[in-house]
Write a protein that holds these residues in place. Sequence first.
Motif, PDB file in Angstrom:
ATOM      1  N   LEU A  10       0.899  -0.947   0.235  1.00 14.68           N
ATOM      2  CA  LEU A  10       0.077   0.184  -0.125  1.00 14.68           C
ATOM      3  C   LEU A  10       0.433   0.885  -0.077  1.00 14.68           C
ATOM      4  N   VAL A  11       0.734   2.434  -0.856  1.00 19.81           N
ATOM      5  CA  VAL A  11       1.382   3.462  -0.969  1.00 19.81           C
ATOM      6  C   VAL A  11       0.639   4.800  -1.159  1.00 19.81           C
ATOM      7  N   GLN A  12       0.699   5.568  -1.589  1.00 21.97           N
ATOM      8  CA  GLN A  12       0.171   6.811  -1.264  1.00 21.97           C
ATOM      9  C   GLN A  12       0.080   7.382  -2.641  1.00 21.97           C
ATOM     10  N   SER A  16       6.576   5.606  -4.446  1.00 20.31           N
ATOM     11  CA  SER A  16       7.127   4.797  -5.340  1.00 20.31           C
ATOM     12  C   SER A  16       7.203   3.323  -4.402  1.00 20.31           C
ATOM     13  N   LEU A  17       7.410   1.954  -5.536  1.00 20.50           N
ATOM     14  CA  LEU A  17       7.421   0.426  -4.874  1.00 20.50           C
ATOM     15  C   LEU A  17       8.517   0.318  -6.474  1.00 20.50           C
ATOM     16  N   ARG A  18       8.925  -0.673  -5.143  1.00 23.40           N
ATOM     17  CA  ARG A  18       9.326  -1.625  -6.375  1.00 23.40           C
ATOM     18  C   ARG A  18       9.632  -2.800  -6.430  1.00 23.40           C
ATOM     19  N   SER A  84       6.328   7.405  -8.916  1.00 23.43           N
ATOM     20  CA  SER A  84       4.830   8.945  -9.460  1.00 23.43           C
ATOM     21  C   SER A  84       3.645   8.077  -9.146  1.00 23.43           C
ATOM     22  N   LEU A  85       2.861   7.225  -8.560  1.00 22.93           N
ATOM     23  CA  LEU A  85       1.978   6.454  -8.485  1.00 22.93           C
ATOM     24  C   LEU A  85       0.594   7.210  -8.482  1.00 22.93           C
ATOM     25  N   LYS A  86      -0.267   6.468  -9.299  1.00 21.01           N
ATOM     26  CA  LYS A  86      -1.708   6.988  -8.998  1.00 21.01           C
ATOM     27  C   LYS A  86      -2.592   5.682  -8.715  1.00 21.01           C
ATOM     28  N   PRO A  87      -3.911   6.395  -8.210  1.00 25.70           N
ATOM     29  CA  PRO A  87      -4.772   5.406  -7.970  1.00 25.70           C
ATOM     30  C   PRO A  87      -5.251   4.180  -8.943  1.00 25.70           C
ATOM     31  N   GLY A 116       1.960 -13.118  -8.964  1.00 22.53           N
ATOM     32  CA  GLY A 116       1.183 -11.908  -8.087  1.00 22.53           C
ATOM     33  C   GLY A 116       1.321 -11.149  -7.068  1.00 22.53           C
ATOM     34  N   THR A 117       1.202  -9.870  -7.343  1.00 28.09           N
ATOM     35  CA  THR A 117       1.700  -9.465  -5.704  1.00 28.09           C
ATOM     36  C   THR A 117       0.359  -7.867  -6.271  1.00 28.09           C
ATOM     37  N   GLN A 118       0.030  -7.865  -4.960  1.00 23.00           N
ATOM     38  CA  GLN A 118      -0.964  -6.376  -4.609  1.00 23.00           C
ATOM     39  C   GLN A 118      -0.140  -4.627  -4.413  1.00 23.00           C
ATOM     40  N   VAL A 119      -0.836  -4.143  -5.591  1.00 27.75           N
ATOM     41  CA  VAL A 119      -0.581  -2.827  -5.362  1.00 27.75           C
ATOM     42  C   VAL A 119      -1.347  -2.258  -5.613  1.00 27.75           C
ATOM     43  N   THR A 120      -1.354  -1.169  -4.124  1.00 28.58           N
ATOM     44  CA  THR A 120      -2.689  -0.757  -3.856  1.00 28.58           C
ATOM     45  C   THR A 120      -2.111   0.599  -4.007  1.00 28.58           C
TER      46      THR A 120
END
Length: 123
Positions: A10-12, A16-18, A84-87, A116-120
């Motif tokens: 979970l990220v705002q 960023s996530l890798r 620069s993640l977006k919803p 798979g891996t969840q990105v929120t």
Amino acid sequence: VQLVESGGGLVQTGGSLRLSCAASGRTFSDYSMGWFRQAPGKEREFVATINRSGVRKDYADSVKGRFIISRDNTKNTVYLQMNSLKPEDTAIYYCAADRLGYLGTTRERYGAWGQGTQVTVSS
């Protein structure tokens, strides 16, 4: 080849996530690799792909300039750096392997998939 993704979470918005995808069972450098994603109620869509050596890459228009795909053949791992993640990036992210080595942008090109891996991304 067996594939295992990790690094989701979970990220705002704007964060960023890798993601990482570890391969085993076959010679990793024989495969081109891809990342796809699937949001709830939607088809699985192409995100990025990288060739066997890591020199050539291709991206979906929706992630160009924000995501970077890379690989380390000494570690049998492909990465997806997401900035620069977006919803609308919220999805399950899958890595996939293509033994023929194409820079495939369609699911049919890939014969092996991870779980798979969840990105929120929260707004």
